[in-house]
Scaffold this motif. Structure first.
Motif, PDB file in Angstrom:
ATOM      1  N   LEU A 194       0.814  -1.222   0.000  1.00  0.00           N
ATOM      2  CA  LEU A 194       0.000   0.000   0.000  1.00  0.00           C
ATOM      3  C   LEU A 194       0.849   1.273   0.000  1.00  0.00           C
ATOM      4  N   LYS A 195       2.171   1.108   0.014  1.00  0.00           N
ATOM      5  CA  LYS A 195       3.066   2.263   0.095  1.00  0.00           C
ATOM      6  C   LYS A 195       2.839   3.192  -1.105  1.00  0.00           C
ATOM      7  N   GLY A 196       2.649   4.471  -0.804  1.00  0.00           N
ATOM      8  CA  GLY A 196       2.468   5.470  -1.845  1.00  0.00           C
ATOM      9  C   GLY A 196       1.058   5.583  -2.395  1.00  0.00           C
ATOM     10  N   THR A 197       0.136   4.741  -1.906  1.00  0.00           N
ATOM     11  CA  THR A 197      -1.236   4.772  -2.408  1.00  0.00           C
ATOM     12  C   THR A 197      -2.136   5.710  -1.609  1.00  0.00           C
ATOM     13  N   GLY A 198      -1.722   6.063  -0.400  1.00  0.00           N
ATOM     14  CA  GLY A 198      -2.587   6.841   0.476  1.00  0.00           C
ATOM     15  C   GLY A 198      -3.595   5.995   1.225  1.00  0.00           C
ATOM     16  N   VAL A 199      -3.609   4.686   0.928  1.00  0.00           N
ATOM     17  CA  VAL A 199      -4.510   3.743   1.594  1.00  0.00           C
ATOM     18  C   VAL A 199      -3.758   3.080   2.743  1.00  0.00           C
ATOM     19  N   GLU A 200      -4.384   3.016   3.909  1.00  0.00           N
ATOM     20  CA  GLU A 200      -3.778   2.381   5.061  1.00  0.00           C
ATOM     21  C   GLU A 200      -4.451   1.040   5.347  1.00  0.00           C
ATOM     22  N   THR A 201      -3.844   0.276   6.249  1.00  0.00           N
ATOM     23  CA  THR A 201      -4.402  -1.028   6.619  1.00  0.00           C
ATOM     24  C   THR A 201      -5.861  -0.904   7.027  1.00  0.00           C
ATOM     25  N   LEU A 202      -6.186   0.114   7.828  1.00  0.00           N
ATOM     26  CA  LEU A 202      -7.565   0.287   8.286  1.00  0.00           C
ATOM     27  C   LEU A 202      -8.511   0.534   7.122  1.00  0.00           C
ATOM     28  N   ASP A 203      -8.097   1.362   6.154  1.00  0.00           N
ATOM     29  CA  ASP A 203      -8.935   1.639   4.979  1.00  0.00           C
ATOM     30  C   ASP A 203      -9.185   0.357   4.187  1.00  0.00           C
ATOM     31  N   PHE A 204      -8.148  -0.442   4.049  1.00  0.00           N
ATOM     32  CA  PHE A 204      -8.267  -1.697   3.311  1.00  0.00           C
ATOM     33  C   PHE A 204      -9.265  -2.622   4.003  1.00  0.00           C
ATOM     34  N   ALA A 205      -9.187  -2.686   5.332  1.00  0.00           N
ATOM     35  CA  ALA A 205     -10.100  -3.539   6.088  1.00  0.00           C
ATOM     36  C   ALA A 205     -11.540  -3.062   5.963  1.00  0.00           C
ATOM     37  N   LYS A 206     -11.753  -1.756   5.997  1.00  0.00           N
ATOM     38  CA  LYS A 206     -13.113  -1.222   5.868  1.00  0.00           C
ATOM     39  C   LYS A 206     -13.695  -1.534   4.493  1.00  0.00           C
ATOM     40  N   ALA A 207     -12.847  -1.534   3.469  1.00  0.00           N
ATOM     41  CA  ALA A 207     -13.320  -1.856   2.121  1.00  0.00           C
ATOM     42  C   ALA A 207     -13.745  -3.324   2.030  1.00  0.00           C
ATOM     43  N   MET A 208     -13.141  -4.184   2.828  1.00  0.00           N
ATOM     44  CA  MET A 208     -13.535  -5.596   2.850  1.00  0.00           C
ATOM     45  C   MET A 208     -14.983  -5.750   3.316  1.00  0.00           C
ATOM     46  N   ILE A 209     -15.435  -4.879   4.208  1.00  0.00           N
ATOM     47  CA  ILE A 209     -16.812  -4.954   4.704  1.00  0.00           C
ATOM     48  C   ILE A 209     -17.792  -4.753   3.550  1.00  0.00           C
ATOM     49  N   ASP A 210     -17.513  -3.808   2.668  1.00  0.00           N
ATOM     50  CA  ASP A 210     -18.387  -3.585   1.514  1.00  0.00           C
ATOM     51  C   ASP A 210     -18.424  -4.792   0.586  1.00  0.00           C
ATOM     52  N   GLU A 211     -17.356  -5.589   0.598  1.00  0.00           N
ATOM     53  CA  GLU A 211     -17.302  -6.784  -0.241  1.00  0.00           C
ATOM     54  C   GLU A 211     -17.962  -7.994   0.428  1.00  0.00           C
ATOM     55  N   GLY A 212     -18.494  -7.787   1.631  1.00  0.00           N
ATOM     56  CA  GLY A 212     -19.199  -8.861   2.315  1.00  0.00           C
ATOM     57  C   GLY A 212     -18.327  -9.742   3.181  1.00  0.00           C
ATOM     58  N   TYR A 213     -17.128  -9.260   3.550  1.00  0.00           N
ATOM     59  CA  TYR A 213     -16.226 -10.055   4.380  1.00  0.00           C
ATOM     60  C   TYR A 213     -15.898  -9.339   5.680  1.00  0.00           C
ATOM     61  N   HIS A 214     -15.785 -10.114   6.745  1.00  0.00           N
ATOM     62  CA  HIS A 214     -15.259  -9.565   7.985  1.00  0.00           C
ATOM     63  C   HIS A 214     -13.766  -9.314   7.783  1.00  0.00           C
ATOM     64  N   PRO A 215     -13.251  -8.167   8.206  1.00  0.00           N
ATOM     65  CA  PRO A 215     -11.809  -7.921   8.035  1.00  0.00           C
ATOM     66  C   PRO A 215     -10.959  -8.928   8.795  1.00  0.00           C
ATOM     67  N   MET A 216      -9.726  -9.116   8.299  1.00  0.00           N
ATOM     68  CA  MET A 216      -8.755  -9.943   9.012  1.00  0.00           C
ATOM     69  C   MET A 216      -8.297  -9.195  10.263  1.00  0.00           C
ATOM     70  N   THR A 217      -7.473  -9.805  11.073  1.00  0.00           N
ATOM     71  CA  THR A 217      -6.900  -9.125  12.234  1.00  0.00           C
ATOM     72  C   THR A 217      -5.930  -8.054  11.757  1.00  0.00           C
ATOM     73  N   MET A 218      -6.099  -6.847  12.269  1.00  0.00           N
ATOM     74  CA  MET A 218      -5.293  -5.717  11.803  1.00  0.00           C
ATOM     75  C   MET A 218      -4.348  -5.227  12.890  1.00  0.00           C
ATOM     76  N   TYR A 219      -3.200  -4.714  12.450  1.00  0.00           N
ATOM     77  CA  TYR A 219      -2.214  -4.090  13.343  1.00  0.00           C
ATOM     78  C   TYR A 219      -1.736  -5.045  14.442  1.00  0.00           C
ATOM     79  N   PHE A 220      -1.830  -6.333  14.215  1.00  0.00           N
ATOM     80  CA  PHE A 220      -1.356  -7.320  15.174  1.00  0.00           C
ATOM     81  C   PHE A 220      -0.789  -8.493  14.394  1.00  0.00           C
TER      82      PHE A 220
END
Length: 519
Positions: A419-445
């Motif tokens: 995600l380097k240089g995209t402006g997208v962070e781990t949290l943003d990526f996880a939130k986008a997974m919700i729209d796709e119908g998936y529970h996010p993976m474990t983040m920041y751990f």
């Protein structure tokens, strides 16, 4: 400053153009097709309505000594269909293992077979009371004895304590046994415990609660214990080590036998966090690795229900060196009768950890799982869990960035380099997974990996289900790399609620509903 103390911004940036990206169609009802809008039960219920009517009692003298309630209890009242609809609508807002892949790493969200639930509801187990005479619960005690036998054989350990109620409680059991062993030898100077950075977060807290001090051991560039740093920390005051294997990075500690020898060489004991035992069952016996104590999460390894504040179970196996210090009660068989040993007189047991004997329902479910699989089936489940995790890691490695090279065990760990240089962070990526119908993976751990994303598919998932999940993850990664940053910052769009300030919600939760005064 660590993430644990600084928090992170989780609500959408009001200055971001993301707020203009989504032109939502707002329905009059607030519903979105079959996704029904629903208020709090306090907002839709009224004390003047109820689904059940009870006649007023006659000829009953209160025994509350003048403390009887005189005003309304204040609970909401709903008719039966209103109550049913309310909870069905709420259930549709929850993700569940019965809905799809639940990729939480370090949690092992596997399928709970319905056979286990049916067995746990048998009257002889579901209705058993801990204060019943022993002669009336011989079947339950036999089940506990057989479960103990399975756990000992699978781990290569001689003794197991069933009473710990959860993983952290099992850790406490193991460390209390270690302290009791040192105290019995007069080694009260041994109060330092080594804890690798790749261990589970509850490990150091448990050691401190038992009166030990903590000495952290860093990880090397391969995500495993830095052996040079470990050797430099050894000394006569070392009481033991608390190591997680496979560790929190989803990797097997390849130097584990040498670690055991080093710890034993200074008179310490080896505690292994067994939360990830699901990656070892049938393949490795922890006792053969030199481990002295290890807790087992029945929900992670043997399919008993996980989370929700329900009954946990964290049996702890102990080596020959620690077995004399095991807590009571424990089950034994004398001639043809089963009994619970509950007396510590004349023994070295460190005592009792809990009022009764453990979680009977969890014991039934775990043994049902073991018997239905058999030894060969448990081994296959382990192999499938590891295979699935490596399939996910290999399939995602072209679009995402694995945190470490080589194969993993039961979970795959990624960092945020992709995600380097995209402006997208781990949290943003996880939130986008919700729209796709998936529970996010474990983040920041685990915290040792920047922007960590920890994925554990478990053995429950078929290749077809994993392929669906992989397609979504790869697609999201490509969108981020294509510069579609605003969509990620606006996500989730299709969730019942949009992005919240989770840090504030966690630190200042509103736990009580209060009726608003009328305007």
């Amino acid at each position: 400053m660590s993430m644990n103390t600084q928090g992170r911004q989780t609500s959408p940036n009001k200055t971001s153009p993301a707020k203009t990206v989504i032109a939502e169609h707002k329905t009059i009802s607030g519903n979105r097709g079959l996704a029904q809008a629903e208020k709090l039960i306090f907002e839709i219920g009224t004390p003047r309505r109820t689904g059940v009517d009870f006649p007023k009692l006659k000829g009953v003298k209160p025994r509350l000594g003048g403390m009887e309630r005189t005003d309304e209890i204040g609970l909401p009242g709903l008719s039966e269909p209103e109550t049913m609809r309310h909870y069905v609508r709420l259930s549709q807002k929850n993700y569940a293992i019965d809905m799809g892949v639940y990729p939480l790493g370090s949690c092992t969200m596997k399928h709970n077979p319905r056979l286990n639930e049916k067995m746990a509801r048998l009257p002889g187990f579901a209705d058993v009371h801990p204060l019943q005479p022993r002669g009336t619960v011989q079947g339950a005690l036999e089940l506990m004895g057989e479960l103990s036998d399975w756990l000992c054989k699978l781990t290569g350990m001689p003794t197991v304590a069933l009473s710990p109620k959860a993983g952290a409680h099992g850790e406490l059991c193991g460390m209390m046994a270690i302290r009791a062993a040192h105290d019995a030898k007069g080694a009260d100077h041994k109060r330092r415990v080594l804890v690798p950075e790749s261990a589970h977060g509850t490990n150091p807290a448990t050691a401190v609660q038992c009166g030990f001090t903590i000495d952290s051991i860093p990880a090397n560039d391969k995500g495993r214990v830095d052996m040079a740093a470990l050797k430099a920390k050894l000394g006569d005051d070392v009481a033991g080590i608390m190591l997680t294997n496979p560790n929190t990075c989803g990797l097997f500690e390849s130097d584990i036998i040498e670690i055991a020898e080093l710890i034993h060489g200074v008179g310490g004991y080896f505690y292994c966090d067994g939360a990830n035992f699901t990656a070892l069952v049938g393949r490795v016996r922890p006792g053969d690795l030199g481990i002295d104590a290890m807790h087992l999460n029945l929900h992670k390894t043997f399919s008993t229900p996980h989370g929700g504040g329900g009954p946990g179970s964290g049996p702890t196996v102990l080596s020959d060196a620690l077995a004399p210090f095991a807590p009571v009660p424990y089950v034994i068989k004398e001639q043809d009768k089963w009994k619970l040993v509950e007396d510590v007189d004349g023994s070295e047991s460190f005592g009792r950890m809990t009022a009764f004997h453990g979680q009977m329902g969890m014991f039934v479910r775990a043994l049902s799982y073991m018997l239905s699989h058999g030894a060969d089936g448990l081994k296959q489940a382990t192999e499938d869990a590891v295979l699935n995790a490596n399939y996910v890691q290999a399939s995602l490695s072209h679009d995402m960035s694995p945190a470490f090279g080589g194969i993993c065990m039961h979970e795959a760990l990624f960092n945020d380099d992709f995600l380097k240089g995209t402006g997208v962070e781990t949290l943003d990526f996880a939130k986008a997974m919700i729209d796709e119908g998936y529970h996010p993976m474990t983040m920041y751990f685990p915290l040792v990996v920047k922007g960590a994303m920890l994925i554990e598919p478990t053995e429950s998932e078929s290749k077809a289900e994993l392929d669906r999940f992989i397609d979504v993850m790869c697609g999201l990664a490509r969108r981020a790399q294509a510069g579609e940053t605003d969509c990620f910052k606006a996500a989730p769009i299709y969730a019942p609620l949009r992005r919240l300030d989770e840090t504030r919600a966690a630190r200042k939760p509103v736990l009580r509903w209060r009726k608003q005064p009328s305007a």
